[in-house]
Design a protein around this motif. Structure first.
Motif, PDB file in Angstrom:
ATOM      1  N   SER A 403       0.866  -1.208   0.068  1.00  0.00           N
ATOM      2  CA  SER A 403       0.007   0.089   0.061  1.00  0.00           C
ATOM      3  C   SER A 403       1.035   1.229   0.044  1.00  0.00           C
ATOM      4  O   SER A 403       2.034   1.264   0.460  1.00  0.00           O
ATOM      5  CB  SER A 403      -1.022   0.052   1.050  1.00  0.00           C
ATOM      6  N   SER A 404       0.479   2.327  -0.524  1.00  0.00           N
ATOM      7  CA  SER A 404       1.012   3.473  -0.905  1.00  0.00           C
ATOM      8  C   SER A 404      -0.040   4.605  -0.448  1.00  0.00           C
ATOM      9  O   SER A 404      -0.643   5.163  -1.387  1.00  0.00           O
ATOM     10  CB  SER A 404       1.923   3.749  -1.854  1.00  0.00           C
ATOM     11  N   VAL A 412       7.274  -2.658   0.315  1.00  0.00           N
ATOM     12  CA  VAL A 412       7.597  -2.830  -1.024  1.00  0.00           C
ATOM     13  C   VAL A 412       7.374  -1.317  -1.843  1.00  0.00           C
ATOM     14  O   VAL A 412       8.080  -1.158  -2.715  1.00  0.00           O
ATOM     15  CB  VAL A 412       6.711  -3.967  -1.582  1.00  0.00           C
ATOM     16  N   ALA A 413       6.375  -0.821  -1.431  1.00  0.00           N
ATOM     17  CA  ALA A 413       6.211   0.597  -2.018  1.00  0.00           C
ATOM     18  C   ALA A 413       7.252   1.547  -1.789  1.00  0.00           C
ATOM     19  O   ALA A 413       7.425   2.423  -3.059  1.00  0.00           O
ATOM     20  CB  ALA A 413       4.785   1.034  -1.622  1.00  0.00           C
ATOM     21  N   GLN A 414       7.766   1.387  -0.771  1.00  0.00           N
ATOM     22  CA  GLN A 414       8.886   2.475  -0.717  1.00  0.00           C
ATOM     23  C   GLN A 414      10.144   2.274  -1.408  1.00  0.00           C
ATOM     24  O   GLN A 414      10.637   3.123  -1.813  1.00  0.00           O
ATOM     25  CB  GLN A 414       9.287   2.229   1.163  1.00  0.00           C
ATOM     26  N   LEU A 415      10.451   0.806  -1.693  1.00  0.00           N
ATOM     27  CA  LEU A 415      11.427   0.458  -2.485  1.00  0.00           C
ATOM     28  C   LEU A 415      11.114   0.961  -3.850  1.00  0.00           C
ATOM     29  O   LEU A 415      11.998   1.209  -4.659  1.00  0.00           O
ATOM     30  CB  LEU A 415      11.642  -1.049  -2.464  1.00  0.00           C
ATOM     31  N   ASP A 420       2.323   1.879  -6.262  1.00  0.00           N
ATOM     32  CA  ASP A 420       1.506   0.914  -5.763  1.00  0.00           C
ATOM     33  C   ASP A 420       0.973  -0.155  -6.507  1.00  0.00           C
ATOM     34  O   ASP A 420       0.277   0.006  -7.463  1.00  0.00           O
ATOM     35  CB  ASP A 420       0.324   1.671  -5.324  1.00  0.00           C
ATOM     36  N   LEU A 421       1.425  -1.328  -6.397  1.00  0.00           N
ATOM     37  CA  LEU A 421       1.164  -2.483  -7.115  1.00  0.00           C
ATOM     38  C   LEU A 421       0.364  -3.570  -6.300  1.00  0.00           C
ATOM     39  O   LEU A 421       0.164  -4.641  -7.004  1.00  0.00           O
ATOM     40  CB  LEU A 421       2.590  -3.104  -7.698  1.00  0.00           C
ATOM     41  N   GLY A 422      -0.316  -3.051  -5.428  1.00  0.00           N
ATOM     42  CA  GLY A 422      -1.063  -3.956  -4.319  1.00  0.00           C
ATOM     43  C   GLY A 422      -2.250  -4.671  -5.014  1.00  0.00           C
ATOM     44  O   GLY A 422      -2.689  -5.844  -4.655  1.00  0.00           O
ATOM     45  N   TYR A 423      -2.813  -3.922  -5.959  1.00  0.00           N
ATOM     46  CA  TYR A 423      -4.279  -4.267  -6.423  1.00  0.00           C
ATOM     47  C   TYR A 423      -4.052  -5.498  -7.459  1.00  0.00           C
ATOM     48  O   TYR A 423      -4.677  -6.585  -7.504  1.00  0.00           O
ATOM     49  CB  TYR A 423      -4.790  -3.274  -6.992  1.00  0.00           C
TER      50      TYR A 423
END
Length: 455
Positions: A403-404, A412-415, A420-423
């Motif tokens: 999440s972002s 992961v979003a920070q990296l 945001d690729l969560g969806y």
């Protein structure tokens, strides 16, 4: 035209075959008309402010709407076969207890969408009344629209379908006129947009925002196809749903994209002010289209919310559920009027975190069963299933890791610098996890059901 019964049986039991009399063409309008709304125009404008103008923004709209519309169409196919609302039909995968959690989340989702849709419509209605010499406060203008939506949704499925069909023609004509005038004026207007720098993060946020606007309808999809005759071709249901969902949102968002650089900020107030200015003598038409579009979208929204609340285990009368939804959304809209932009963008993205894995699980359960197990896909499972646990696990993991949002940014979003690729991850993990569950349950290779569209 029938008034849908108010008891829980209208949700928990399949539609009897003698009541499956809705004509297939209404499928198109029930998925087309609700997206003819200022919220879609704001999304197109927001894409520009994320740094994706021109062809980059165009392809974001195409890909985002494809990603969002396909799950809606695939879920809509289940309606004539199951005869159940979409959230109730998820009991086949999640179980009678497992479907309650996503149903409750969907009710909250409906309330949020109700409020989100009403803010720009109420602002436009205020301007329209001001032209007639009436200075109306926001809460009163919103109350008039909310009452109209409530009355429309109380009648249930048939009345909502009729409203979507006839109001859809009116909204399409009005927005086509207003949109063409807006594009012609915006093309020569000086750019006032403070456009962000194009980045991978902005692309993913834009794709998520665009796709979530449509994907949210996946949780509603069979609500408006379950009254279609069971022998209706699955290909027909799929195409009518897909075209209705994709075309309406793409048209409105494209208007937003083409005019975004001439709008001072991606807010409903700025968009409405610009449309009012650009429409000239057609300004009342523009404001009326924006104001009354909320009736088309929220009539369906409130009706679906009543189904979801009953599927969540709250055994209230359907009409009472509609009233509770509309009233709660009214309060939220009044409270959130001044912070619309941030609430809107964040709400769209947050909604994807549960819808994406839910879609993956439900669609895999329906389409990826082996041939000998397809006859069992409409058997209700009691209690809480492993698929329900999968839904919770994937949803929590995608929020925690990917999440972002201003509230929380996952590692992961920070990296990925805020991307945001969560969806996407949630959808894939939910689908693959359900396929593994089916494979373990049936002990055979799972393949997509290719012949399903040849009903």
């Amino acid at each position: 035209m029938r008034v849908e019964q108010g008891g829980a049986a209208a949700v928990l039991e399949r539609v009897p075959s003698h009541l499956q009399t809705t004509t297939p063409e209404k499928i198109f309008w029930s998925h087309f008309s609700p997206n003819l709304a200022p919220a879609a125009w704001v999304i197109g404008t927001l894409v520009v402010f994320l740094g994706l103008s021109g062809w980059a923004g165009f392809w974001v709209l195409v890909i985002g709407n494809l990603l969002g519309s396909l799950p809606v169409a695939l879920c809509a196919v289940m309606g004539p076969r199951t005869g159940l609302p979409q959230m109730e039909a998820s009991r086949f995968a999640l179980g009678t207890a497992g479907k309650r959690l996503p149903s409750l989340i969907n009710w909250v989702n409906c309330v949020g969408w109700d409020a989100v849709n009403n803010v720009p419509s109420a602002l436009a209605f205020m301007l329209l009344l001001k032209m007639a010499g009436l200075n109306t406060p926001f809460w009163l203008a919103l109350g008039v629209l909310a009452t109209a939506q409530l009355l429309a949704s109380l009648g249930g499925h048939d009345l909502v379908q009729v409203i979507e069909k006839y109001l859809g023609w009116i909204l399409l004509t009005a927005f086509a006129i207003v949109g063409c005038m807006a594009v012609s004026h915006a093309g020569v207007a000086p750019s006032s947009a403070s456009v962000a720098t194009l980045s991978f993060a902005s692309v993913t946020i834009a794709l998520g925002t665009v796709s979530s606007f449509n994907m949210g309808w996946a949780a509603y999809a069979s609500d408006y196809t379950r009254y279609v005759p069971e022998n209706t071709s699955s290909k027909t249901v799929f195409l009518l749903t897909f075209l209705g969902t994709f075309l309406s949102s793409f048209i409105m968002e494209l208007f937003g994209l083409l005019t975004g650089a001439a709008i001072k900020d991606p807010s409903p107030g700025a968009v409405i002010d610009a449309l009012n200015q650009w429409s000239g003598p057609f300004a009342p038409v523009a404001l009326a289209a924006v104001a009354f579009s909320s009736i088309a979208i929220n009539a369906a929204n409130d009706n679906t919310a009543s189904y979801a609340l009953i599927s969540a285990g709250v055994r209230v009368n359907r009409m009472l559920s509609v009233a509770v939804t509309a009233g709660t959304a009214y309060i939220l809209a009044v409270m959130g009027e001044g912070s619309f932009v941030s609430l809107y963008e964040n709400y769209l993205l947050l909604a994807l975190y549960w819808i994406a894995p839910w879609c993956g699980i439900v669609m895999a359960d329906w389409y990826c069963r082996p041939a000998h197990a397809r006859s069992m896909r409409m058997l209700t499972k009691e209690g809480w299933t492993s698929s329900a646990s999968l839904f919770v696990l994937v949803t929590v993991l995608t929020i925690a890791l990917f999440s972002s949002t201003p509230i929380f940014v996952g590692p992961v979003a920070q990296l990925l610098d805020g991307a945001d690729l969560g969806y996407l991850v949630g959808f894939v993990l939910g689908g693959l996890g359900q396929i593994l569950i089916l494979r373990q349950r049936h002990g055979v290779e799972i393949l997509p059901e290719k012949e399903h569209f040849h009903a």
